[in-house]
Motif scaffolding. Structure first.
Motif, mmCIF file in Angstrom:
data_model
loop_
_atom_site.group_PDB
_atom_site.id
_atom_site.type_symbol
_atom_site.label_atom_id
_atom_site.label_comp_id
_atom_site.label_asym_id
_atom_site.label_seq_id
_atom_site.Cartn_x
_atom_site.Cartn_y
_atom_site.Cartn_z
ATOM 1 N N UNK A 139 25.191 1.424 -11.305
ATOM 2 C CA UNK A 139 25.437 2.642 -12.080
ATOM 3 C C UNK A 139 26.819 3.219 -11.777
ATOM 4 N N UNK A 140 27.185 3.243 -10.484
ATOM 5 C CA UNK A 140 28.506 3.765 -10.121
ATOM 6 C C UNK A 140 29.607 2.877 -10.671
ATOM 7 N N UNK A 141 29.452 1.562 -10.568
ATOM 8 C CA UNK A 141 30.475 0.640 -11.059
ATOM 9 C C UNK A 141 30.675 0.814 -12.562
ATOM 10 N N UNK A 142 29.573 0.951 -13.311
ATOM 11 C CA UNK A 142 29.689 1.152 -14.760
ATOM 12 C C UNK A 142 30.380 2.476 -15.074
ATOM 13 N N UNK A 143 30.058 3.516 -14.299
ATOM 14 C CA UNK A 143 30.678 4.820 -14.531
ATOM 15 C C UNK A 143 32.166 4.789 -14.189
ATOM 16 N N UNK A 144 32.538 4.075 -13.129
ATOM 17 C CA UNK A 144 33.955 3.940 -12.792
ATOM 18 C C UNK A 144 34.703 3.164 -13.871
ATOM 19 N N UNK A 145 34.092 2.110 -14.375
ATOM 20 C CA UNK A 145 34.726 1.329 -15.438
ATOM 21 C C UNK A 145 34.940 2.178 -16.679
ATOM 22 N N UNK A 146 33.934 2.973 -17.034
ATOM 23 C CA UNK A 146 34.080 3.858 -18.194
ATOM 24 C C UNK A 146 35.169 4.903 -17.940
ATOM 25 N N UNK A 185 48.357 -1.399 -14.284
ATOM 26 C CA UNK A 185 47.140 -0.878 -14.905
ATOM 27 C C UNK A 185 46.143 -0.401 -13.854
ATOM 28 N N UNK A 186 45.365 0.639 -14.178
ATOM 29 C CA UNK A 186 44.286 1.044 -13.266
ATOM 30 C C UNK A 186 43.294 -0.100 -13.128
ATOM 31 N N UNK A 187 42.925 -0.397 -11.902
ATOM 32 C CA UNK A 187 42.225 -1.648 -11.614
ATOM 33 C C UNK A 187 40.977 -1.407 -10.770
ATOM 34 N N UNK A 188 39.904 -2.076 -11.124
ATOM 35 C CA UNK A 188 38.678 -2.080 -10.323
ATOM 36 C C UNK A 188 38.352 -3.521 -9.964
ATOM 37 N N UNK A 189 38.072 -3.755 -8.683
ATOM 38 C CA UNK A 189 37.697 -5.085 -8.204
ATOM 39 C C UNK A 189 36.336 -4.972 -7.535
ATOM 40 N N UNK A 190 35.383 -5.755 -8.007
ATOM 41 C CA UNK A 190 34.005 -5.707 -7.494
ATOM 42 C C UNK A 190 33.675 -6.963 -6.698
ATOM 43 N N UNK A 191 32.532 -6.904 -6.017
ATOM 44 C CA UNK A 191 31.976 -8.038 -5.262
ATOM 45 C C UNK A 191 32.885 -8.473 -4.111
ATOM 46 N N UNK A 192 33.607 -7.523 -3.552
ATOM 47 C CA UNK A 192 34.465 -7.860 -2.413
ATOM 48 C C UNK A 192 33.633 -7.890 -1.136
ATOM 49 N N UNK A 215 38.533 -0.997 -4.890
ATOM 50 C CA UNK A 215 37.588 -2.058 -4.584
ATOM 51 C C UNK A 215 36.200 -1.450 -4.380
ATOM 52 N N UNK A 216 35.174 -2.187 -4.771
ATOM 53 C CA UNK A 216 33.792 -1.705 -4.688
ATOM 54 C C UNK A 216 32.954 -2.712 -3.909
ATOM 55 N N UNK A 217 32.244 -2.204 -2.892
ATOM 56 C CA UNK A 217 31.463 -3.051 -1.994
ATOM 57 C C UNK A 217 30.103 -2.393 -1.740
ATOM 58 N N UNK A 218 29.062 -3.169 -1.608
ATOM 59 C CA UNK A 218 27.712 -2.644 -1.429
ATOM 60 C C UNK A 218 27.386 -2.456 0.061
ATOM 61 N N UNK A 219 26.455 -1.526 0.327
ATOM 62 C CA UNK A 219 25.799 -1.475 1.632
ATOM 63 C C UNK A 219 24.322 -1.159 1.418
ATOM 64 N N UNK A 220 23.500 -1.488 2.440
ATOM 65 C CA UNK A 220 22.050 -1.304 2.304
ATOM 66 C C UNK A 220 21.519 -0.116 3.113
ATOM 67 N N UNK A 221 22.113 0.140 4.262
ATOM 68 C CA UNK A 221 21.602 1.210 5.123
ATOM 69 C C UNK A 221 22.748 2.108 5.565
#
Length: 468
Positions: free
Chosen positions: A290-297, A354-361, A378-384
């Motif tokens: 959800x955050x990644x989609x909102x950042x892309x928009x 250009x404004x840039x988003x990089x995912x799955x880092x 850059x966008x990275x996941x965490x679990x806890x």
């Protein structure tokens, strides 16, 4: 352009000149000296001579003069803005110029209210008191991302504390520092504030020179190591504000709209050319998509352009080398990372990206560990929560961070565990002059801004009188 030494513009002895390039067009519009050892020596001697008089002024006298300098800067604001736009192409950098006056005003007053131990009899028959004194001549090395604001941020506390200054702006952005010195020279005694132009070699000569008692740098980690190593040979006091790799830790309960707006503003202002830019987003697994989609928009609505483009959020990168550096991060991405949007130069003139988003880092990717200094998120996941803190602290940098959550207890816990000199909660990129700014680990040591920044430019002397 010329150096400004002993209250006037001077033709510096030099072996070369640095080209000054408009980052909006990529075209050269002037040159500035690559100052020689003789030019550096002249500035240092001027500052040393002025120190003998300046240190004898009272805090109230220095305050009155610095307040006049702040007023003079305000009256010349249009000239300063024009010069800043020419050398940076950035409204973001130009918008920081009023902060220069605020910093001068704050430190002008703070110098009158320094605190310390009370005088008293700490040994029988003896009275002790503590003097807080200026250091002497201060060599100051400023960066190119906010040239005018950084010139004031460096010089204001040093001058307020009774020191004199030799300031070197970045070789690509000397114009506003020189104009600042010219304006200040109408009020301050000659030699109190000097500006020497040049690049890394000129900066090294300043650090090596025997006169300065202290060196202050805002710059890269590599430059900081070089400055600290060089200064150690003569035991100069050193204050370093170096690079950052700012984690933006977003928990699942964060206010999504506020978080997205905070990230976009914090990451893209001034083309991301800020050592505290919100460039490294760590987001809870359940909010990631959800955050990644909102950042892309959000990024889809962002434009880069010159200072005359009212629809542009940010301007160009400062120079060709920086454009190549930012492009290189994208071009060398590992296969598992993906460019969600952007990732390319905009146009063929100037240094727009250009404004840039990089995912799955991943945490050991170069884009996750090294400062990019461009409009890249850059966008990275965490679990806890524990993993979020570990990932945030996994880099060598320790300058700034932010936490986004509506859970007050979590905000308190995580703020205590983050190994960074600044932690913002549900905000980003806020710098009141009253609060200290400076990092841990490889982001340097010492503080800018606040009373703590003023104390960097003083030394403490114990005086004891025997009366029994």
């Amino acid at each position: 352009m010329s150096n400004f030494v002993d209250g006037k513009l001077t033709q510096a002895e030099q072996s070369d000149r640095h080209p000054l390039v408009d980052p909006v067009t990529g075209e050269e519009y002037g040159t500035a000296p690559a100052s020689s050892a003789a030019a550096v020596d002249a500035a240092m001697r001027s500052a040393a001579n002025a120190f003998e008089r300046w240190r004898a002024t009272t805090p109230a006298e220095r305050q009155a003069l610095l307040l006049r300098v702040a007023d003079a800067l305000q009256s010349r604001l249009p000239d300063l803005v024009r010069a800043e736009l020419r050398q940076t192409g950035s409204r973001g950098a130009a918008n920081e110029i009023p902060l220069a006056g605020d910093q001068l005003r704050f430190f002008a007053g703070a110098a009158r209210a320094l605190q310390g131990l009370a005088a008293g009899e700490y040994a029988t028959g003896h009275t002790s008191y503590v003097r807080r004194e200026p250091l002497g001549v201060c060599a100051q090395l400023a960066p190119w991302n906010y040239p005018m604001m950084m010139a004031a941020l460096k010089s204001a506390p040093a001058l307020a504390a009774g020191n004199t200054v030799v300031l070197k702006p970045a070789e690509s952005t000397p114009a506003t520092a020189l104009l600042f010195a010219e304006i200040a020279a109408e009020i301050l005694p000659p030699g109190v504030l000097n500006v020497v132009c040049g690049g890394a070699e000129t900066g090294r000569m300043m650090v090596e020179h025997p006169i300065p008692a202290a060196v202050s740098l805002t710059g890269s980690i590599a430059t900081g190591v070089d400055v600290a190593t060089t200064a150690a040979a003569s035991l100069k006091r050193v204050q370093l504000e170096l690079g950052g790799k700012t984690p933006v830790v977003v928990f699942a309960d964060a206010d999504l709209d506020a978080t997205v707006q905070g990230i976009l503003t914090g990451a893209l202002s001034n083309a991301g050319q800020d050592c505290t830019a919100a460039s490294r987003v760590l987001v809870a697994e359940e909010l990631h998509d959800e955050l990644l989609a909102a950042l892309e928009a959000g990024v889809a609505a962002v434009r880069t352009g010159g200072p005359d483009d009212e629809s542009a959020l940010y301007g160009p990168l400062n120079n060709a080398d920086q454009l190549a550096r930012v492009s290189g991060f994208v071009e060398t991405l590992p296969d598992h990372a993906r460019v969600v949007t952007g990732g390319h130069r905009v146009g063929t003139a100037g240094y727009f990206f250009a404004p840039t988003i990089i995912a799955d880092v991943r945490e050991d990717d170069r884009v996750s560990t090294e400062e990019i200094f461009g409009p890249v998120i850059t966008v990275q996941r965490f679990r806890t929560e524990k993993e979020a803190v570990r990932l945030a602290n996994s880099v060598v940098h320790g300058l700034a961070s932010s936490v986004w959550t509506t859970d007050h207890a979590r905000a308190l816990r995580v703020s205590a565990e983050l190994d960074f000199g600044c932690v913002w909660v549900n905000t980003h990129l806020m710098f009141p002059t009253e609060m200290p700014h400076g990092g841990f680990k490889h982001s340097g040591y010492g503080k800018d801004l606040s009373v703590y920044g003023l104390e960097e430019y003083t030394r403490i002397k114990h005086v004891m009188h025997r009366f029994a």
